[in-house]
Write an enzyme that holds these catalytic residues in place. Sequence first.
Site, mmCIF file in Angstrom:
data_model
loop_
_atom_site.group_PDB
_atom_site.id
_atom_site.type_symbol
_atom_site.label_atom_id
_atom_site.label_comp_id
_atom_site.label_asym_id
_atom_site.label_seq_id
_atom_site.Cartn_x
_atom_site.Cartn_y
_atom_site.Cartn_z
ATOM 1 N N ASP A 212 0.807 -1.230 0.000
ATOM 2 C CA ASP A 212 0.000 0.000 0.000
ATOM 3 C C ASP A 212 0.838 1.277 0.000
ATOM 4 O O ASP A 212 1.994 1.297 0.389
ATOM 5 C CB ASP A 212 -0.947 0.001 1.207
ATOM 6 C CG ASP A 212 -0.213 -0.127 2.543
ATOM 7 O OD1 ASP A 212 0.781 -0.881 2.601
ATOM 8 O OD2 ASP A 212 -0.626 0.530 3.503
ATOM 9 N N GLU B 261 -0.848 -1.869 5.060
ATOM 10 C CA GLU B 261 0.054 -1.923 6.216
ATOM 11 C C GLU B 261 -0.003 -0.634 7.016
ATOM 12 O O GLU B 261 0.214 -0.637 8.218
ATOM 13 C CB GLU B 261 1.501 -2.191 5.749
ATOM 14 C CG GLU B 261 2.473 -2.463 6.877
ATOM 15 C CD GLU B 261 2.904 -1.206 7.619
ATOM 16 O OE1 GLU B 261 3.008 -1.253 8.858
ATOM 17 O OE2 GLU B 261 3.122 -0.169 6.970
ATOM 18 N N HIS C 253 7.652 8.535 4.624
ATOM 19 C CA HIS C 253 6.392 9.270 4.814
ATOM 20 C C HIS C 253 6.545 10.766 4.519
ATOM 21 O O HIS C 253 5.689 11.544 4.911
ATOM 22 C CB HIS C 253 5.799 9.075 6.225
ATOM 23 C CG HIS C 253 5.364 7.656 6.493
ATOM 24 N ND1 HIS C 253 4.379 7.333 7.399
ATOM 25 C CD2 HIS C 253 5.767 6.479 5.969
ATOM 26 C CE1 HIS C 253 4.209 6.016 7.422
ATOM 27 N NE2 HIS C 253 5.058 5.479 6.567
HETATM 28 NI NI NI Z 1 6.433 0.943 5.582
#
Ligand code: NI
Length: 401
Positions: A86, A144, A370
């Site tokens: 994902d 995840e 991220h």
């Molecule tokens: Ni990860």
Amino acid sequence: MTTLQERINAEAQDLQPQLINWRRDFHAHPELGFQETRTAGIVAEHLHDLGLEVSTGIGKTGVVAMVEGDGADEDAPTILLRFDMDALPILEETGLPFASQNPGVMHACGHDGHTAIGMGVARLLVKHRQHLNGRVKLVFQPAEEGVGGASAMIADKVLENPKPAAAFAMHLWSRLPLNQVVVQPGPLWAAADKFDLVIHGKGGHGATPHDTIDATLIASQIVVALQSIVARNVNPTDTAVVTVGSFQSGSVGNVISEKAVLQGTVRSFDPEVRSMLHRRIDEVAAGICQAFGATHEFSVPGGCPAVVNSPEGAALMQGVAEAVVGQEQVAQIAPMMVGEDMAEFLNRAPGCFVLVGAASPETGPFSPHHSPTFDFDERMLSTGVALMANTAFAWLDEQTG
Ligand code: NI
């Protein structure tokens, strides 16, 4: 004479152009958790083309296939290898030629690389299945990133028929030196739980505060007080984080808000610390709300336990990693507060979760995971394939003596 391990290392290198193609295609077409239909479709087709029996829709969008060694009988051992698929709700700012074509969604954690690695592993396992002393369950996991993909697959019986006795996975890491492999016995990553706090007060005119119960004021005091939990309730030799990341209250400046919503995350390693954090957040909120005549609701809408590697799993991985990247490239690091739902598999099938370094030797570490400019050095892809494929052979050899 070349050993099987050496052949696999060389063949993983040969796969590199293909791995890059797969990774860049996934990167350009990222999909959020439980929406990975395109990704899962490509994975399933690849596994099918390799002659494997493929199950799709496991945990909504997960894909599972089994590679059986020639002559594996009913009692043959089974190892699970897991790869996540994902992406994240982030607007990509890398400017890469293969940047996301799905605005607001980005592979900012490297799961595009993990999916490509899993496809490469499948190819090498099938190619050498005559040397496989048992079964390998290949698990391509959705969701995840904090939305429960591992649990959904477990609910869909991914750990049954046959039950794997061990589980292994890897995560590429853009901040670690290229192809360094971190093999850590014991805790590596933390338990990560979301929490929601809803504070109910009594709304009213901004000029008549005495007729209201101000949810904004009360929630503000809760945010401050929650910081005392780590400072004053957690044993200083234990580790924990309490973070309030979102504070929503009111909509206009001259109205006292009747409701505030706080959302946060808690991190820990020890299961007792983990449950204490939940209890104390609830108690602190309850006490402050009571003092001001408000009420509250506390919930933990999602979370996962700490990633803890078994001594046996880590020892096996240590040997495999040394053979793949060389002893000097195998390292240990301090545990990190990052969460990872591979923990759900490891809690049921002990094994090991390793990190593979993906910083560039030329330009240094990439932006953190991220972040909108995240990227990684693709030269780690073939290392990931060699590591995971060799792990399957090595573990099955160990079981069958
Ligand atoms: Ni990860």
